[in-house]
Enzyme design. Sequence first.
Site, PDB file in Angstrom:
ATOM      1  N   VAL A  55       0.886  -1.139  -0.027  1.00 28.77           N
ATOM      2  CA  VAL A  55       0.009   0.182  -0.035  1.00 28.77           C
ATOM      3  C   VAL A  55       0.701   1.178  -0.012  1.00 28.77           C
ATOM      4  O   VAL A  55       0.131   2.366  -0.357  1.00 28.77           O
ATOM      5  CB  VAL A  55      -1.110   0.184   1.119  1.00 28.77           C
ATOM      6  CG1 VAL A  55      -2.019  -0.998   1.129  1.00 28.77           C
ATOM      7  CG2 VAL A  55      -0.258  -0.091   2.731  1.00 28.77           C
ATOM      8  N   ASN A  81      -7.660  -1.623   5.554  1.00 26.85           N
ATOM      9  CA  ASN A  81      -7.592  -2.353   6.562  1.00 26.85           C
ATOM     10  C   ASN A  81      -6.010  -2.474   6.793  1.00 26.85           C
ATOM     11  O   ASN A  81      -5.854  -3.039   7.929  1.00 26.85           O
ATOM     12  CB  ASN A  81      -8.382  -3.602   6.253  1.00 26.85           C
ATOM     13  CG  ASN A  81      -7.916  -4.690   7.215  1.00 26.85           C
ATOM     14  OD1 ASN A  81      -8.364  -4.584   8.579  1.00 26.85           O
ATOM     15  ND2 ASN A  81      -7.359  -5.646   6.743  1.00 26.85           N
ATOM     16  N   TYR A 145       2.017   4.150  16.066  1.00 26.35           N
ATOM     17  CA  TYR A 145       0.723   3.244  15.902  1.00 26.35           C
ATOM     18  C   TYR A 145      -0.380   4.353  16.036  1.00 26.35           C
ATOM     19  O   TYR A 145      -1.187   4.502  15.238  1.00 26.35           O
ATOM     20  CB  TYR A 145       0.647   2.012  16.470  1.00 26.35           C
ATOM     21  CG  TYR A 145      -0.613   1.070  16.132  1.00 26.35           C
ATOM     22  CD1 TYR A 145      -0.614   0.402  15.126  1.00 26.35           C
ATOM     23  CD2 TYR A 145      -1.518   1.022  17.136  1.00 26.35           C
ATOM     24  CE1 TYR A 145      -1.653  -0.212  14.650  1.00 26.35           C
ATOM     25  CE2 TYR A 145      -2.665   0.208  16.886  1.00 26.35           C
ATOM     26  CZ  TYR A 145      -2.723  -0.183  15.411  1.00 26.35           C
ATOM     27  OH  TYR A 145      -3.947  -1.056  15.289  1.00 26.35           O
ATOM     28  N   ALA A 147      -0.433   7.519  16.737  1.00 26.25           N
ATOM     29  CA  ALA A 147      -0.591   8.562  15.672  1.00 26.25           C
ATOM     30  C   ALA A 147      -1.148   8.160  14.421  1.00 26.25           C
ATOM     31  O   ALA A 147      -2.056   9.185  13.771  1.00 26.25           O
ATOM     32  CB  ALA A 147       0.805   9.375  15.584  1.00 26.25           C
TER      33      ALA A 147
END
Length: 236
Positions: A55, A81, A145, A147
Amino acid sequence: MSERLKGKVAIVTGASGGIGRAIVAELLSESCTVIGLNQNQDPSNIGYYEFIADVTNRARIEEVIGEIIQTFRRIDILVNNAGVTKDTLFYRMSYEDWDSVINVNLTGAFNLTKACIKEIVRNEGVIINISSVVGLEGNIGQTNYSASKSGLIGFTKSLAKEFGRKNVRVNAIAPGFIETPMTERLGEELKNKALERIALRRFGRPEEVAKLVKFLILDGTYITGQVIIIDGGLEL
Ligand SMILES: NC(=O)c1ccc[n+]([C@@H]2O[C@H](COP(=O)([O-])OP(=O)(O)OC[C@H]3O[C@@H](n4cnc5c(N)ncnc54)[C@H](O)[C@@H]3O)[C@@H](O)[C@H]2O)c1
């Protein structure tokens, strides 16, 4: 099996993971055409169309989304996700720990949304971002994580405001502890401590998150710009 999503095309990132696979299963059960985007090939694909892409790789994401549009002719649903953790106390957190988590969890969702948005607008579709309760509350050892997950909430609310007039709905889901490979990595002691803070005294199941995703797609037709918490009554 019902057919409420027959003719619709959904993209789910991180489809091979615990929550991703459950979301895919739920959408397939409504006869949706499901495209899973994975970093590595899924050894136990449950019947979705798989594309391999990281991604964070924008060129690859654009290429893959182009192929999907050519092949399937539409995109109606995007579930951002894919996610990673690199937990460590702030003093020990490296620039790499920070950059990689922000890049996958937050910028990854931006990359996918950017590539799909015209199609989603054309079809008055739905976007769901998988955030976390940690994005609302923060957590020791998870500055990167949390943030990234807070960032996803701001992203969700802004997109919802920007695209509401086009009848595109955008929501975030904030799970607590869900039984997946991500939480399997936590030690027994940490897991037991976590259980004590959960009113229902158990971790959630991926299927429970997936049912919420389906609800937001099919029944939550007047819900947008929201963060839905699914945590069994967790106190952080
Ligand atoms: N499990 C939990 O307790 C929990 C709680 C809150 C939020 N979440 C969130 O739910 C989502 C799914 O998590 P999970 O528990 O199923 O974890 P998981 O580790 O089982 O799955 C994560 C998926 O993301 C994919 N992924 C990771 N980096 C990627 C990249 N660069 N490009 C493409 N795909 C990539 C992995 O291959 C995997 O399929 C994540 O965003 C996670 O942060 C999980």
